[in-house]
Write a protein that holds these residues in place. Structure first.
Motif, PDB file in Angstrom:
ATOM      1  N   ILE A 156     -26.403  74.924   8.157  1.00 34.32           N
ATOM      2  CA  ILE A 156     -27.740  74.526   7.716  1.00 34.32           C
ATOM      3  C   ILE A 156     -28.269  75.523   6.685  1.00 34.32           C
ATOM      4  CG2 ILE A 156     -30.121  74.080   8.425  1.00 34.32           C
ATOM      5  CD1 ILE A 156     -29.051  73.167  11.127  1.00 34.32           C
ATOM      6  N   GLY A 157     -28.101  76.799   6.975  1.00 36.22           N
ATOM      7  CA  GLY A 157     -28.512  77.818   6.013  1.00 36.22           C
ATOM      8  C   GLY A 157     -27.708  77.753   4.734  1.00 36.22           C
ATOM      9  N   GLU A 158     -26.465  77.282   4.840  1.00 36.34           N
ATOM     10  CA  GLU A 158     -25.583  77.172   3.678  1.00 36.34           C
ATOM     11  C   GLU A 158     -25.747  75.849   2.941  1.00 36.34           C
ATOM     12  OE1 GLU A 158     -21.873  77.677   5.637  1.00 36.34           O
ATOM     13  OE2 GLU A 158     -22.039  79.856   5.805  1.00 36.34           O
ATOM     14  N   LYS A 159     -26.654  74.986   3.428  1.00 35.72           N
ATOM     15  CA  LYS A 159     -26.922  73.664   2.823  1.00 35.72           C
ATOM     16  C   LYS A 159     -25.682  72.770   2.821  1.00 35.72           C
ATOM     17  CE  LYS A 159     -30.764  75.744   1.537  1.00 35.72           C
ATOM     18  NZ  LYS A 159     -31.943  75.761   2.396  1.00 35.72           N
ATOM     19  N   GLU A 171     -28.781  72.068  19.231  1.00 32.10           N
ATOM     20  CA  GLU A 171     -28.549  73.492  18.971  1.00 32.10           C
ATOM     21  C   GLU A 171     -29.403  73.967  17.798  1.00 32.10           C
ATOM     22  OE1 GLU A 171     -26.707  75.603  20.856  1.00 32.10           O
ATOM     23  OE2 GLU A 171     -26.569  73.857  22.185  1.00 32.10           O
ATOM     24  N   ALA A 172     -29.543  73.112  16.796  1.00 33.57           N
ATOM     25  CA  ALA A 172     -30.369  73.460  15.624  1.00 33.57           C
ATOM     26  C   ALA A 172     -31.835  73.624  16.025  1.00 33.57           C
ATOM     27  CB  ALA A 172     -30.223  72.389  14.548  1.00 33.57           C
ATOM     28  N   LEU A 173     -32.311  72.755  16.922  1.00 36.14           N
ATOM     29  CA  LEU A 173     -33.688  72.877  17.409  1.00 36.14           C
ATOM     30  C   LEU A 173     -33.913  74.226  18.077  1.00 36.14           C
ATOM     31  CD1 LEU A 173     -34.577  69.418  19.032  1.00 36.14           C
ATOM     32  CD2 LEU A 173     -35.437  70.350  16.883  1.00 36.14           C
ATOM     33  N   LYS A 174     -32.956  74.638  18.903  1.00 32.11           N
ATOM     34  CA  LYS A 174     -33.075  75.913  19.612  1.00 32.11           C
ATOM     35  C   LYS A 174     -33.182  77.085  18.646  1.00 32.11           C
ATOM     36  CE  LYS A 174     -30.226  74.365  23.522  1.00 32.11           C
ATOM     37  NZ  LYS A 174     -28.915  74.586  24.206  1.00 32.11           N
TER      38      LYS A 174
END
Length: 248
Positions: free
Chosen positions: A94-97, A120-123
């Motif tokens: 996500i950070g790497e787009k 997992e992203a929500l956490k």
């Protein structure tokens, strides 16, 4: 105490208000300094805000809380690299787009994995939205009629991770394909997407009814992507067989 509670509530410090009495008692019994007492209250406020933020983001995400990584049966899909999936669940992509694409026949667990990674992203503090491909397109098309198009478009573009489920489950009407493309185009190299699909890329021309546009969509999705092809059997068939065996 009542006056302090009132002020904490007015200042919207509900986490501190909830634990003020118990923390005060603890501080007295353990002879804590004022700074130590204040630090405990600030920690309580921080935890409370994080929990509230998670609840709000989960509510908006449309994710299924039961479809977690721990509930996914990797032994039933032996060709799927569990370690690679666990690495993906760190959400560095996500950070790497970058994007994630899960491909495979119906029932192999694509949606479950996409949902689990979303959880997992929500956490980790990310904003996530899960939606069926055709529902997304329908919402965009309908919003043009009631004047809410840009508001709906923002909903799909503003989240850190957009999960588009079951691309190819049904054909997207040719006059609606542009809406799908706009989402992909705007998110390209800006925010991550997870796609689940039961169709190979070679079939996407039929899904969208436009080979050129389908090629443009694929090109943007796969440019920075992790692609998982799941070739195992259907979990639904597994469940059906288990039920039959139980009845014997």
């Amino acid at each position: 105490m009542k006056e302090i509670l009132r002020k904490l509530t007015n200042f919207k410090l509900s986490g501190m208000a909830k634990t003020l009495a118990s923390r005060n008692q603890y501080a007295i019994e353990n002879s804590l300094s004022y700074l130590d007492f204040l630090e405990l209250l600030l920690d309580d406020e921080s935890v409370n805000r994080q929990n509230n933020s998670l609840k709000k983001r989960f509510s908006k995400s449309k994710l299924d809380s039961s479809k977690t990584l721990s509930m996914y049966d990797f032994t039933y899909q032996p060709e799927l690299n569990k370690q690679e999936i666990l690495d993906i669940s760190s959400c560095r992509f996500i950070g790497e787009k970058k994007n994630i694409i899960f491909m495979g026949n119906p029932g192999v667990g694509k949606t479950h994995l996409a949902n689990a990674i979303g959880l997992e992203a929500l956490k980790k503090g990310y904003k996530v939205l899960f939606i069926h491909a055709n529902d997304m397109v329908s919402k965009l098309v309908s919003s043009k009629g009631d004047g809410s198009y840009f508001s709906v478009l923002k909903q799909f573009l503003s989240v850190d991770l957009l999960i588009i489920d079951e691309v190819g489950f049904k054909k997207i009407p040719l006059n609606h394909v542009d809406e799908f493309f706009e989402i992909i185009r705007h998110r390209y190299e800006n925010n991550s997407i997870i796609i689940t699909t039961n169709r190979s890329f070679e079939e996407w021309g039929n899904i969208f009814g436009d080979v050129v546009l389908a090629s443009a969509i694929i090109d943007r999705l796969v440019h920075h992507a992790h692609i998982f092809r799941i070739n195992g059997e259907s979990y639904r068939i597994k469940s059906l067989q288990s039920m039959k065996n139980t009845k014997k």
